[in-house]
Write a protein that holds these residues in place. Structure first.
Motif: not given
Length: 521
Positions: A243-253
């Motif tokens: 869930i964290e990886q699918l909804i976070e704002d900055e996936p490449f940060s």
């Protein structure tokens, strides 16, 4: 509504929609329950195949006039004693009086289970059975009873591995969703605490609970979280990390914009601040959002101790971040380009220790850092007792052998050990600062202190540019908000912390207690 929440941008559907490659026939899930019991049973057995854990308990309702019925459950997920005494024993010994409200009579006057629902579709039937509930189908009726009989073996409430404290609660979340919600409800006794459940994962159908306090949490953020999770279309959710990886704002940060915790008291504290907590069935780690950078240096124990010591420990954590990120790069740049940055006697001593070492400073620090990461990974993955022994013995033996063989110098070993230990002080940033450590080592080797300065500028620009569900990541320092500075690097006394962060909560006023000073006469 404050200016930060207004900047919350809804992510487009194509960023949160994860298409599944499944070719399952969606019409099967819309099939209604038939009045023919054998037809229903045949269809259900066809869908489950020959699964040995599916139990079909066929029975007759009533002792004189009888009606065929079947109870379906999964062995290992249900409480068999509950089924025997609160369902089977009661329905098999009643006197049937055929009437139009027979199903209502069974539901309200015969079955004694607390949680019972009436369903009419095969989709609800399969969802209930696979979730550990029991379903009873009755001949001649196109509805069924779905009863909560869930009872499986789970791990008890133990002390969490991450975030252990000297003073404070020692309970940790478990893999059971109902246990986790109860741990939070036990701490926050208000009807305003809301638990909204969402089902996610085409095959796993994982239960996800979104928790927030109505009136404190911002409704716009709550709706955005629900919107993002509802758009997820994936085969399965096995942990909250999905869930964290699918909804976070900055996936490449490199930096996490969604927090996580294993402690119920910490999750309750986040809820009282106006944040949202996401619980995933099967995971002992819950997510908290919005998440700010300063939360990485805050622990739950900071609020259980006096403010002076809490402030001191926070400054130690900030120092640890600086050591991990900049110390190896500074050592490399000072040895390679900027010798004038070191005192003369210190430089002479360090130069003497490097006599006979065939590698430049960058290579020896790189070798020792990689070796430390190898030992750390081995210590985590191996059995606990063996892993601890391997880490200690490996570090001592290999470090001493490397210095004795002349591959690396003593300062390189000391700096690697210091940065490695400091990494664990801020465990939530362990991944981020480890990668940054190697990045600044390369910058120090390529451009000295000037290269590190350029890297620091870009790092700060990145930190002030990212957001977590509309909240500036570096708030309240960037942009600065004096009202929210009571709980940053310096932790003021609890009686002075009488407001919530205005970048997160819509209700910034806290119930405050004035400082009482008793003077002896």
């Amino acid at each position: 509504m404050n200016k930060y929440i207004k900047k919350l941008v809804n992510r487009s559907e194509n960023k949160t929609k994860f298409k599944s490659n499944s070719n399952d026939n969606s019409n099967d899930t819309k099939k209604k329950i038939s009045t023919d019991l054998q037809s229903n049973l045949k269809y259900i057995k066809k869908q489950f195949g020959n699964s040995h854990d599916i139990i079909y308990r066929e029975l007759n309702i009533g002792c004189k006039i009888t009606i065929p019925a079947v109870v379906i459950s999964i062995n290992g997920l249900v409480n068999q004693r509950l089924l025997d005494y609160d369902l089977l024993k009661r329905v098999m010994h009643i006197e049937i009086k055929l009437k139009e409200d027979f199903m209502e009579y069974i539901e309200k006057s015969v079955i004694t289970m607390v949680d019972i629902k009436t369903i009419d579709s095969m989709n609800d039937l399969f969802d209930g059975i696979l979730s550990g509930e029991s379903v009873m189908l009755i001949e001649g009726y196109n509805t069924a009873f779905k009863m909560d009989t869930r009872d499986w073996k789970d791990r008890g409430v133990n002390q969490p591995i991450i975030g252990s404290v000297v003073r404070g609660p020692r309970e940790g979340f478990t893999e059971t969703l109902l246990t986790n919600t109860a741990l939070i409800r036990r701490r926050i006794k208000t009807p305003r605490l809301i638990f909204d459940k969402i089902n996610c994962g085409q095959y796993t159908k994982t239960d996800i609970v979104i928790a927030y306090i109505k009136g404190i949490a911002n409704d716009k953020i709550v709706n955005e979280v629900k919107n993002r999770i509802s758009k997820i279309d994936i085969d399965g959710i096995l942990d909250s990390g999905y869930i964290e990886q699918l909804i976070e704002d900055e996936p490449f940060s490199l930096f996490p914009t969604i927090g996580n915790t294993e402690k119920p008291d910490q999750a309750a504290g986040k809820l009282l601040e106006g944040r949202i907590v996401i619980l995933v069935d099967g995971s002992p780690i819950v997510l908290t959002l919005p998440f700010l950078f300063l939360e990485n240096i805050q622990t739950s124990e900071d609020y259980y101790t006096r403010p002076w010591y809490a402030t001191f420990t926070r400054l130690i954590r900030v120092l640890s971040i600086i050591i991990v990120v900049f110390l190896p790069g500074f050592y490399i740049s000072a040895q390679t380009y900027n010798q004038e940055m070191l005192p003369t006697h210190l430089f002479i001593t360090m130069a003497a220790t490097k006599e006979g070492v065939p590698f430049p400073a960058f290579i020896e620090i790189l070798i020792m850092s990689i070796l430390f990461e190898v030992l750390k990974e081995a210590g985590v993955r191996m059995p606990r007792h063996i892993g601890q022994a391997l880490s200690i013995v490996g570090a001592l033996v290999l470090g001493e052998a490397a210095v004795g063989a002349g591959f690396v110098s003593n300062p390189a070993v000391m700096i690697t050990a210091l940065t490695g230990i400091a990494t664990f002080v801020i465990y939530s940033l362990n991944d981020s600062i480890t990668i940054l450590r190697f990045a600044f080592m390369i910058l120090g080797a390529a451009g000295g202190l000037f290269g590190m300065l350029i890297g620091t500028i870009f790092l700060l620009l990145h930190l002030v540019s990212i957001r977590s569900f509309g909240a500036p990541y570096m708030s309240p320092m960037g942009p600065r908000n004096n009202k929210d500075m009571k709980d940053t690097l310096i932790r003021e006394p609890l009686w002075m912390m009488n407001s919530r962060s205005e970048v997160i909560s819509k209700n910034t006023n806290k119930s405050s207690t004035n400082k009482l000073i008793n003077k002896s006469k």
